[in-house]
Each structure stands twice: as structure tokens, then as C-alpha cells.
Design an enzyme around this catalytic site. Structure first.
Site, PDB file in Angstrom:
ATOM      1  N   SER A  45      -6.897   5.340  53.120  1.00  0.00           N
ATOM      2  CA  SER A  45      -6.067   4.220  52.641  1.00  0.00           C
ATOM      3  C   SER A  45      -5.014   3.751  53.485  1.00  0.00           C
ATOM      4  O   SER A  45      -4.445   4.370  54.344  1.00  0.00           O
ATOM      5  CB  SER A  45      -5.414   4.683  51.143  1.00  0.00           C
ATOM      6  OG  SER A  45      -4.351   3.684  50.528  1.00  0.00           O
ATOM      7  N   HIS A  73      -6.637   7.420  43.570  1.00  0.00           N
ATOM      8  CA  HIS A  73      -5.463   6.560  44.099  1.00  0.00           C
ATOM      9  C   HIS A  73      -5.870   5.092  43.985  1.00  0.00           C
ATOM     10  O   HIS A  73      -4.884   4.398  43.586  1.00  0.00           O
ATOM     11  CB  HIS A  73      -5.689   6.881  45.621  1.00  0.00           C
ATOM     12  CG  HIS A  73      -4.947   5.903  46.482  1.00  0.00           C
ATOM     13  ND1 HIS A  73      -5.397   4.496  46.914  1.00  0.00           N
ATOM     14  CD2 HIS A  73      -3.637   5.819  47.120  1.00  0.00           C
ATOM     15  CE1 HIS A  73      -4.614   3.759  47.467  1.00  0.00           C
ATOM     16  NE2 HIS A  73      -3.219   4.747  47.595  1.00  0.00           N
ATOM     17  N   ASN A  74      -7.016   4.552  44.010  1.00  0.00           N
ATOM     18  CA  ASN A  74      -7.256   3.256  43.864  1.00  0.00           C
ATOM     19  C   ASN A  74      -7.102   2.847  42.268  1.00  0.00           C
ATOM     20  O   ASN A  74      -6.565   1.848  42.021  1.00  0.00           O
ATOM     21  CB  ASN A  74      -8.677   2.935  44.192  1.00  0.00           C
ATOM     22  CG  ASN A  74      -8.618   2.525  45.753  1.00  0.00           C
ATOM     23  OD1 ASN A  74      -7.997   3.009  46.419  1.00  0.00           O
ATOM     24  ND2 ASN A  74      -9.662   1.866  46.176  1.00  0.00           N
ATOM     25  N   LYS A 116      -9.493   9.586  46.511  1.00  0.00           N
ATOM     26  CA  LYS A 116      -9.407   8.244  46.870  1.00  0.00           C
ATOM     27  C   LYS A 116      -9.584   7.428  45.726  1.00  0.00           C
ATOM     28  O   LYS A 116      -8.888   6.345  45.580  1.00  0.00           O
ATOM     29  CB  LYS A 116     -10.167   8.085  48.240  1.00  0.00           C
ATOM     30  CG  LYS A 116      -9.934   6.531  48.530  1.00  0.00           C
ATOM     31  CD  LYS A 116      -8.668   5.907  48.857  1.00  0.00           C
ATOM     32  CE  LYS A 116      -8.580   4.764  49.528  1.00  0.00           C
ATOM     33  NZ  LYS A 116      -9.269   3.519  49.233  1.00  0.00           N
ATOM     34  N   GLU A 160      -3.507   2.671  41.855  1.00  0.00           N
ATOM     35  CA  GLU A 160      -3.082   1.191  42.682  1.00  0.00           C
ATOM     36  C   GLU A 160      -3.431  -0.029  41.621  1.00  0.00           C
ATOM     37  O   GLU A 160      -2.602  -0.859  41.579  1.00  0.00           O
ATOM     38  CB  GLU A 160      -4.031   1.175  43.736  1.00  0.00           C
ATOM     39  CG  GLU A 160      -4.045  -0.040  44.444  1.00  0.00           C
ATOM     40  CD  GLU A 160      -5.077  -0.264  45.699  1.00  0.00           C
ATOM     41  OE1 GLU A 160      -5.144   0.872  46.555  1.00  0.00           O
ATOM     42  OE2 GLU A 160      -5.851  -1.159  45.866  1.00  0.00           O
TER      43      GLU A 160
HETATM   44  C1  6PG Z   1      -6.759   1.194  50.143  1.00  0.00           C
HETATM   45  C2  6PG Z   1      -7.365   0.148  49.219  1.00  0.00           C
HETATM   46  C3  6PG Z   1      -8.410  -0.484  49.744  1.00  0.00           C
HETATM   47  C4  6PG Z   1      -9.121  -1.706  49.186  1.00  0.00           C
HETATM   48  C5  6PG Z   1      -8.780  -1.712  47.712  1.00  0.00           C
HETATM   49  C6  6PG Z   1      -9.080  -3.006  47.240  1.00  0.00           C
HETATM   50  O1  6PG Z   1      -6.448   2.096  49.687  1.00  0.00           O
HETATM   51  O2  6PG Z   1      -6.648   0.836  51.451  1.00  0.00           O
HETATM   52  O3  6PG Z   1      -7.252   0.621  48.005  1.00  0.00           O
HETATM   53  O4  6PG Z   1      -9.288   0.825  49.488  1.00  0.00           O
HETATM   54  O5  6PG Z   1      -8.236  -2.548  49.860  1.00  0.00           O
HETATM   55  O6  6PG Z   1      -9.698  -0.759  47.279  1.00  0.00           O
HETATM   56  O7  6PG Z   1      -9.565  -2.954  45.867  1.00  0.00           O
HETATM   57  P1  6PG Z   1     -10.226  -4.148  44.833  1.00  0.00           P
HETATM   58  O8  6PG Z   1     -10.868  -5.156  45.733  1.00  0.00           O
HETATM   59  O9  6PG Z   1     -11.121  -3.418  44.021  1.00  0.00           O
HETATM   60  O10 6PG Z   1      -9.031  -4.797  44.412  1.00  0.00           O
END
Ligand code: 6PG
Length: 478
Positions: A128, A186-187, A183, A190
Site C-alpha cells: 500500500s 486495509h482497502n 491488504k 480506506e
Molecule cells: C493502496 C490503495 C491502492 C488503490 C486503491 C484504489 O493501498 O495503495 O488502496 O491499492 O489505489 O485500492 O481503490 P479504488 O479504485 O477501489 O478506490
């Protein structure tokens, strides 16, 4: 063979990762299906360290010291299988294939099992931090065998972000797909963070009546407190940005339809399968989906709303402070839910994930990096079996102190007709967990009525059924 590590797939993430290794003194073999990308990397960045460009898979594999460590950075899905099928026959027992893409953890489980049978370590690794992180220090979440981590860990730790206390943001998460699972969560978190921030912005804009640059200032202020985080920081940047073409706030000229590549959706789908309530993440995914349904939104545009006026200046200021409390409390809930999910999967798949270390490696490098994560690390260090973050004394006290403001914000949002699915769902979860009794008892009664699905009693062991269609006496069930 001179290279300690190799990267195949040299789009931005892959080439930045390769450069990061090279800048840390490692010799890096680089390969891409079309050689032009490899050449471009060497032309533009060859001076940053020692690269060994390879034109063919055979050359690439030959450049790697044994046991070979080969990172694949290709689009998740079929391309990953294609690359594995291409390279696996060229490898020897004990070699490692590291998948640094956002793979679905079930794909990683399948691939790991298949490669393990060939004696190859498959290390599904969450990375990430986006492009910038890949170059300057990402948060790294490797799964795979403990044995592979012995050889791979030091390399990965050398390029990982460093937490404020100096420790690398990389640890062995657990076997097979544990890294990709973590991960994914994590997303999901996010998404939840982004949704909560978006709701806070929307309330400050429409209820408090503030302009984006003023809201950017408020976020900058929040970023010096307990909400201190990368996402709050960049929110202020985005809100303060003016569109060059129109002179309007940038946020006003962007189409209000949020997209997604799918990792948030996977988190929710998986949570449903594991039976873990992650309502904060789910509402975030649904909110993106609602925003994208322009057909539905157009059809519903003329539905009546409450027509409440924005707040007075004094009331707005007090309200902004309450929004900070609501945002913080809702954030605690969505992290609590995310950690419940990691803990449930760890038990389900036998991964034995250390919940505190997961928080520790998210303190730097990743998109949700925040001061807050050190508190989560501490909470799990104090009690590794903590059933929910909401039960940690410090978090419980803080959320308890925030609850009046939280309720006021949700009530105000409802009165003003402003959707706050994240704040509301988080508050509902908080209230559900602390309730003495839930109406689930009624649900059980209904299920027993229409389907003889049985229920348990509060006062006796066993399962029971009431003969609803007859004289309504109760029977002990099977
Ligand atoms: C990270 C981000 C990366 C990605 C996102 C975007 O941890 O660096 O999470 O993996 O940019 O997953 O996700 P979306 O396009 O689904 O918003």
C-alpha cells in the site's frame, strides 16, 4: 547471477518498486513483457542503482541469485496466472514468487497451494501507498510461508516505510493468503475512512454553510489532533485546490460519481461470508454505488426534503466541533469492525495473525497511515484477545465522551436531509453492541412462526418451537 531480487511488470508500481530496491543498494533484475518499458526504466533511472535488464523470462530468471526472489507486479486476475504459468517452470525448489498486486485472497490461496506442490514459495503480498509509496517506502504485507519470510523479509523491510518509531512497516502477516487478506481489509477501511471524511465535508458545506477553502482550514486543524492522518491531510489539499479552467473550487467541477476498482466490494462480500458485521465499510461501498446511479438520482431529484436553513455562524462553529467528534467515533467503529474481520479470518483459515503488528505496519507508508494506528497497536499489545476495539478502555472512554456530539450530528443531518450513512451506521452499531436486549428476539419469534425455525430461551438450555398454528404450546426441538 547477481540480482538479489527481480521485478517483472514494469508499469508505474513495478518500476517504482524496482527503483526503491535499487536505491537501497540491492541489485535488481527487471523484466517486462514488452521490452520498451524495461529500456525506458534503464534509460531514465538506470543511474539510481544496479539494474540487470532482461529481455526474456529465461534471462530474467538466470539473473537472479538462488533462492530466487521474483516479484510480479501485473494487473490482478488472469494476467497474474499467466505470469505464474510462464515463470514457474523456469524456477527451482525453494525459489519464491512474490505477487505484489491487489489479488483476491482466494486466488492467492489457490496459487499458493499449487506452487507449494512444486516446492515454490508463493508470497501473496499486500503493498500500500500508491505510486509514491512504492518508490519512497510502502507499507508491505507479505503472506506465504514463514521460511520464505526469512529470506525475503530483510529485503522487503529495507524498502518499506518506517513508522514514527523507526520500525519498518513490513511484517510477516501469516501463511498463504494472510497478506492479501489484510491488504483487502486495509482497502475496506480506506473506503470507510474516505466516506466518513466525505460526510464530514458535506455537513460542513451544506449544514454549516462553509466554503471549501474554509473547510480545508478545518481539516488542517483536525490534522493536528487525534485525526492526524494522510487522508485528512490530502482532503485539505483537495478542498483548497482551485480549478484552473473555471476558477471554481476543484471539488465543485468534479463529477460526483465515485468509482472503485473493487477491493472495498471484496471486503464486504468476504465479511458477509465470514459473518462479520462491517457496516461502516459496507455503507462506504454502497455510497459510492449510489453516487454512480445517475439514473436513479435523476428519477428521484424532485422528491421533497426538509428544506432546513443552514446554521447561524455561532451554531455552525459549534457544529463543526461536533462533526470532528462524530467523525472520530465513527472511525473507531469502522476500525473495530475491520479488525474483527481480520481476527475472524485468522481463526477461520488458521493464520494466527498478530492483530497488533497489523496496526503497527499501517502506521507509515499506506493510504490509511495515521497516528491513530499506534493506539490500536497499543490496545492489542495490552490485550491480544481484545474482542473489539470498542472494549479497549481508552477508546471506550473517548467514544463515550463523543457520543452526545455524534448523536447531535446524526440528528442534525437527518433534520437537514443530508445523507450520513457512515456516521449513522457506525452509531447504530455502537448502540446495538451496548444494548441490553436487541429485537433479534422478535426476529426469532417470527422465524419460528412462519418456518418452525426454532429459538433458544434466556432461562433454559436447548432449542424450542411453539406450535403457532395449533394451541401454541411449546415443544423442545431436536
Ligand atoms: C493502496 C490503495 C491502492 C488503490 C486503491 C484504489 O493501498 O495503495 O488502496 O491499492 O489505489 O485500492 O481503490 P479504488 O479504485 O477501489 O478506490
Amino acid at each position: 547471477a547477481t540480482a538479489q531480487i527481480g521485478v517483472t511488470g514494469l508499469a508505474v508500481m513495478g518500476s517504482n518498486l524496482a527503483r526503491n530496491f535499487a536505491r537501497h543498494g540491492h541489485t535488481v533484475a527487471v523484466h517486462n513483457r514488452t521490452t520498451a518499458r524495461t529500456t525506458a526504466l534503464i534509460d531514465e533511472h538506470g543511474h539510481e542503482g544496479t539494474f540487470v535488464p532482461a529481455e526474456t523470462p529465461e534471462e530474467f530468471v538466470a539473473a537472479l541469485q538462488k533462492p530466487r526472489r521474483l516479484i510480479i507486479m501485473v494487473k490482478a486476475g488472469d494476467p497474474t496466472d499467466a505470469v505464474i504459468d510462464e515463470f514457474a517452470p523456469l524456477l527451482d525448489e525453494g525459489d519464491m514468487i512474490i505477487d505484489g498486486g491487489n489479488a483476491h485472497f482466494l486466488d492467492t490461496r489457490r496459487r499458493e497451494k499449487k506452487l507449494r506442490e512444486l516446492g515454490i514459495h508463493f508470497v501473496g503480498t499486500g503493498i500500500s501507498g500508491g505510486e509514491e509509496g512504492a518508490l519512497n517506502g510502502p507499507s508491505i504485507m507479505p503472506g506465504g510461508s514463514a521460511e520464505s519470510y526469512k529470506s525475503l523479509g530483510p529485503l522487503l523491510e529495507s524498502i518499506a516505510a518506517k513508522a514514527p518509531d523507526g520500525t519498518p512497516c513490513c511484517t510477516h502477516i501469516g501463511p498463504d493468503a494472510a497478506g492479501h487478506f489484510v491488504k483487502m481489509v486495509h482497502n475496506g477501511i480506506e473506503y470507510a475512512d474516505m466516506q466518513l471524511i466525505a460526510e464530514a465535508y458535506n455537513l460542513l458545506r451544506t449544514v454549516a454553510g462553509y466554503e471549501p477553502d474554509r473547510i480545508a482550514e478545518i481539516f488542517r486543524g483536525w490534522n493536528t489532533g487525534r485525526l492526524d492522518s494522510y487522508l485528512i491531510e490530502i482532503t485539505a489539499e483537495v478542498l483548497a485546490h482551485t480549478d484552473a479552467a473555471t476558477g471554481k473550487p476543484f471539488v465543485d467541477v468534479v463529477a460526483d460519481e465515485a468509482e472503485q476498482k473493487g477491493t472495498g466490494r471484496w471486503t464486504v462480500q468476504t465479511a458477509l461470508d465470514l459473518g462479520v458485521p462491517v457496516s461502516g465499510i459496507a455503507e462506504a461501498v454502497f455510497a459510492r454505488s449510489v453516487s454512480g446511479h445517475t439514473d436513479l438520482r435523476r428519477a428521484a431529484r424532485s422528491l421533497p426534503g426538509p428544506g432546513a436553513e443552514p446554521l447561524s455562524a455561532d451554531a455552525a462553529e459549534a457544529f463543526a466541533a461536533q462533526v470532528e467528534e462524530a467523525l472520530y467515533a465513527s472511525k473507531v467503529v469502522s476500525y473495530a469492525q475491520g479488525w474483527n474481520m481480520i481476527s475472524a479470518a485468522s481463526a477461520e483459515y488458521g493464520w494466527d495473525i498478530d492483530l497488533g503488528s497489523t496496526a503497527a505496519i499501517w502506521r507509515g507508508g499506506c493510504i490509511i497511515r495515521a497516528a491513530f494506528l499506534d493506539r490500536i497497536r497499543t490496545a492489542f499489545a495490552a490485550d491480544p484477545a481484545l474482542p473489539t476495539l470498542l472494549a479497549d478502555k481508552e477508546f471506550a472512554d473517548e467514544v463515550g465522551r463523543a457520543q452526545d456530539a455524534w448523536r447531535a450530528v446524526v440528528a442534525t443531518a437527518v433534520r437537514h436531509g443530508v445523507p450520513t450513512p457512515g456516521f449513522s451506521a457506525a452509531l447504530a452499531y455502537y448502540d446495538a453492541l451496548r444494548a441490553e436486549r436487541l429485537p433479534a428476539a422478535l426476529t426469532q419469534g417470527q422465524r419460528d412462526f412462519f418456518g418452525a425455525h426454532t429459538y433458544r430461551r434466556t432461562d433454559r438450555e436447548g432449542s424450542f418451537h411453539t406450535v403457532w398454528a395449533g394451541d401454541r404450546h411449546e415443544e423442545a426441538a431436536g
